[in-house]
Design a protein around this motif. Structure first.
Motif, PDB file in Angstrom:
ATOM      1  N   ILE A 208       0.838  -1.202   0.000  1.00 18.50           N
ATOM      2  CA  ILE A 208       0.000   0.000   0.000  1.00 18.50           C
ATOM      3  C   ILE A 208       0.873   1.253   0.000  1.00 18.50           C
ATOM      4  CG2 ILE A 208      -1.827   1.254   1.207  1.00 18.50           C
ATOM      5  CD1 ILE A 208      -2.670  -1.478   0.133  1.00 18.50           C
TER       6      ILE A 208
ATOM      7  N   PRO B 194       3.273   0.838  -3.824  1.00 15.79           N
ATOM      8  CA  PRO B 194       2.620  -0.140  -4.700  1.00 15.79           C
ATOM      9  C   PRO B 194       3.450  -0.485  -5.935  1.00 15.79           C
ATOM     10  CG  PRO B 194       1.590   2.014  -4.913  1.00 15.79           C
ATOM     11  CD  PRO B 194       2.556   2.120  -3.772  1.00 15.79           C
TER      12      PRO B 194
ATOM     13  N   ASN C  32      -0.836  -5.628 -10.628  1.00 17.63           N
ATOM     14  CA  ASN C  32      -2.227  -5.826 -11.029  1.00 17.63           C
ATOM     15  C   ASN C  32      -2.361  -6.676 -12.281  1.00 17.63           C
ATOM     16  OD1 ASN C  32      -3.697  -3.887  -9.162  1.00 17.63           O
ATOM     17  ND2 ASN C  32      -2.169  -2.538 -10.052  1.00 17.63           N
TER      18      ASN C  32
ATOM     19  N   ASP D 191      -7.096  -5.315  -0.987  1.00 17.39           N
ATOM     20  CA  ASP D 191      -6.915  -3.919  -1.366  1.00 17.39           C
ATOM     21  C   ASP D 191      -5.751  -3.803  -2.338  1.00 17.39           C
ATOM     22  OD1 ASP D 191      -8.988  -3.043   0.260  1.00 17.39           O
ATOM     23  OD2 ASP D 191      -7.683  -2.921   2.008  1.00 17.39           O
TER      24      ASP D 191
ATOM     25  N   ILE E 161      -3.824  -1.924  -5.109  1.00 18.55           N
ATOM     26  CA  ILE E 161      -3.722  -0.522  -5.483  1.00 18.55           C
ATOM     27  C   ILE E 161      -3.730  -0.402  -7.008  1.00 18.55           C
ATOM     28  CG2 ILE E 161      -2.348   1.589  -5.292  1.00 18.55           C
ATOM     29  CD1 ILE E 161      -3.568   0.634  -2.690  1.00 18.55           C
ATOM     30  N   THR E 162      -4.779   0.178  -7.539  1.00 20.52           N
ATOM     31  CA  THR E 162      -4.896   0.350  -8.981  1.00 20.52           C
ATOM     32  C   THR E 162      -4.137   1.598  -9.436  1.00 20.52           C
ATOM     33  OG1 THR E 162      -6.888   1.713  -8.839  1.00 20.52           O
ATOM     34  CG2 THR E 162      -7.190  -0.692  -8.874  1.00 20.52           C
TER      35      THR E 162
ATOM     36  N   GLU F  37      -5.846   4.717  -8.291  1.00 24.04           N
ATOM     37  CA  GLU F  37      -5.596   5.027  -6.879  1.00 24.04           C
ATOM     38  C   GLU F  37      -4.178   5.551  -6.669  1.00 24.04           C
ATOM     39  OE1 GLU F  37      -8.459   1.866  -4.549  1.00 24.04           O
ATOM     40  OE2 GLU F  37      -6.730   1.088  -5.647  1.00 24.04           O
ATOM     41  N   ILE F  38      -3.233   5.010  -7.429  1.00 20.53           N
ATOM     42  CA  ILE F  38      -1.857   5.507  -7.337  1.00 20.53           C
ATOM     43  C   ILE F  38      -1.802   6.976  -7.746  1.00 20.53           C
ATOM     44  CG2 ILE F  38       0.435   5.320  -8.391  1.00 20.53           C
ATOM     45  CD1 ILE F  38       0.003   2.288  -8.482  1.00 20.53           C
TER      46      ILE F  38
ATOM     47  N   MET G 207      -2.488   9.124  -4.758  1.00 16.80           N
ATOM     48  CA  MET G 207      -1.655   9.011  -3.558  1.00 16.80           C
ATOM     49  C   MET G 207      -1.011  10.350  -3.210  1.00 16.80           C
ATOM     50  SD  MET G 207       0.338   5.369  -4.059  1.00 16.80           S
ATOM     51  CE  MET G 207       1.388   5.680  -2.613  1.00 16.80           C
TER      52      MET G 207
ATOM     53  N   ARG H  88       5.550  10.023  -3.480  1.00 19.93           N
ATOM     54  CA  ARG H  88       5.230   8.620  -3.747  1.00 19.93           C
ATOM     55  C   ARG H  88       6.516   7.815  -3.965  1.00 19.93           C
ATOM     56  NH1 ARG H  88       1.112   9.049  -8.782  1.00 19.93           N
ATOM     57  NH2 ARG H  88       3.042   9.898  -9.651  1.00 19.93           N
TER      58      ARG H  88
END
Length: 350
Positions: free
Chosen positions: A106, A109, A114, A132, A134-135, A138-139, A142, A146
């Motif tokens: 998380i 990622p 994926n 969960d 992380i797509t 979603e990234i 963030m 990162r």
């Protein structure tokens, strides 16, 4: 001009993916039963991955890069977890408490995780519990800074990555990388392999394994090593002197660390601690069904340089040596495949 409500037009990745015919035939389909539709290979470049990635390659290629991003890039099983955990802690002022509360998948990622297979499909079939994951969307949301990781070659990543963000590339000698990737395929249900090591090596050298060709990724990074935003680290150097490499990472990221913090970081990556640390050892994912619950084959393995000697026959080693020599011809890249002394052998890492 597009209105604010319209989706931005994606820039097309100039790579065409086609199914590798041999991955639909025997013996591949028996040894890799989860890849019922085979694997795809992109041209130019030759990158081999799951068809689900090919359908989403443009999404990764069009990611928005931030100036304070840190990207960890490797061939799989070459120090990805080790380096991303160290980089995250360095970027976050050695917040060990915060790291323990949120799992590394998380916090940092993996972009291509994926697309090893189709997560949603496996979850719908009940093969493992929904997690969960992380797509890419979603990234994109963030908070900064990162710390992202991936195993894709540069040409499949956003074109402005290296000119915008910091990139750390970790290279591991191919012999140990092959052995570790073999065990990964034995562990992870999304890419289950049922054959032996010798057959796996044949698939690997023929570029019929996820993330191959090995040298396509490594030489891609090696050719850019003079770029000021790229730091290349060798796994074997981390094994020899982890403190020196922590200092290199710290200086590269412009995030000073004290000697006391360095010692805490060194202690943090002891294999005995990592093996029990559920924020980095993927125990949650394995318990959810992504991997096989096998105490003899865990995500955190030995990480020893030269472990290939315990696995390769003389004939197999000779075949791999010839493959390495052929691919390194005309380059100045050299690998260390054995170490006379490895600093504190209880340091893992993958």
């Amino acid at each position: 001009m597009a209105s604010p409500d319209e989706e931005p037009t994606l820039q097309r990745l100039d790579v065409k993916f086609n199914v590798v015919p041999e991955t639909l035939e025997s013996p591949f389909k028996e040894h890799f039963p989860v890849f019922s539709k085979g694997l795809v290979q992109g041209e130019p470049g030759g990158f081999v991955f799951h068809p689900h990635y090919a359908r989403n390659a443009d999404k990764i290629y069009n990611m928005k890069i931030r100036p304070d991003d840190v990207w960890i890039r490797t061939f799989p099983r070459s120090g990805t977890t080790w380096t991303s955990e160290l980089a995250w802690l360095i970027m976050n002022d050695c917040d060990f408490e915060g790291a323990a509360k949120v799992g590394l998948p998380i916090r940092s990622p993996n972009l291509d995780a994926n697309y090893i297979n189709h997560w949603d499909k496996f979850a719908a079939e009940g093969s493992f519990d929904k997690m969960d994951i992380i797509t890419i969307d979603e990234i994109e949301k963030m908070p900064s800074p990162r710390v992202l990781k991936c195993h894709l070659p540069f040409y499949l990543l956003p074109p402005n990555l290296l000119d915008t963000a910091k990139v750390i590339y970790v290279a591991r000698n191919p012999k140990d990388a092959i052995v570790s990737l073999f065990y990964f395929h034995k562990l992870v249900n999304l890419c289950t392999y049922t054959g032996d090591l010798e057959q796996f090596v044949d698939f690997f050298l023929e570029n019929k394994v996820l993330w191959t060709p090995y040298f396509g990724t490594v030489l891609d990074a090696w050719g850019k090593r003079s770029h000021p935003n790229l730091l290349i680290i060798f796994y074997e150097d981390m094994k020899k002197d982890i403190r020196a490499q922590i200092r290199r990472i710290s200086a590269f990221l412009n995030k000073p660390v004290t000697e006391e913090q360095i010692e805490k970081l060194v202690d943090h990556v002891r294999v005995d601690k990592f093996a029990k640390n559920e924020s980095v050892n993927y125990a949650k994912e394995i318990k959810a069904g992504v991997g096989k619950d096998d105490p003899t084959n865990t995500f955190v393995r030995k990480g020893q340089t030269g472990d290939w000697k315990n696995h390769f026959s003389p004939e197999l080693n000779q075949k791999i040596d010839a493959w390495i020599e052929k691919n390194l011809a005309g380059t100045d890249l050299k690998f260390v495949t054995e170490l006379d002394q490895q600093e504190l052998p209880h340091y893992f890492i993958h």
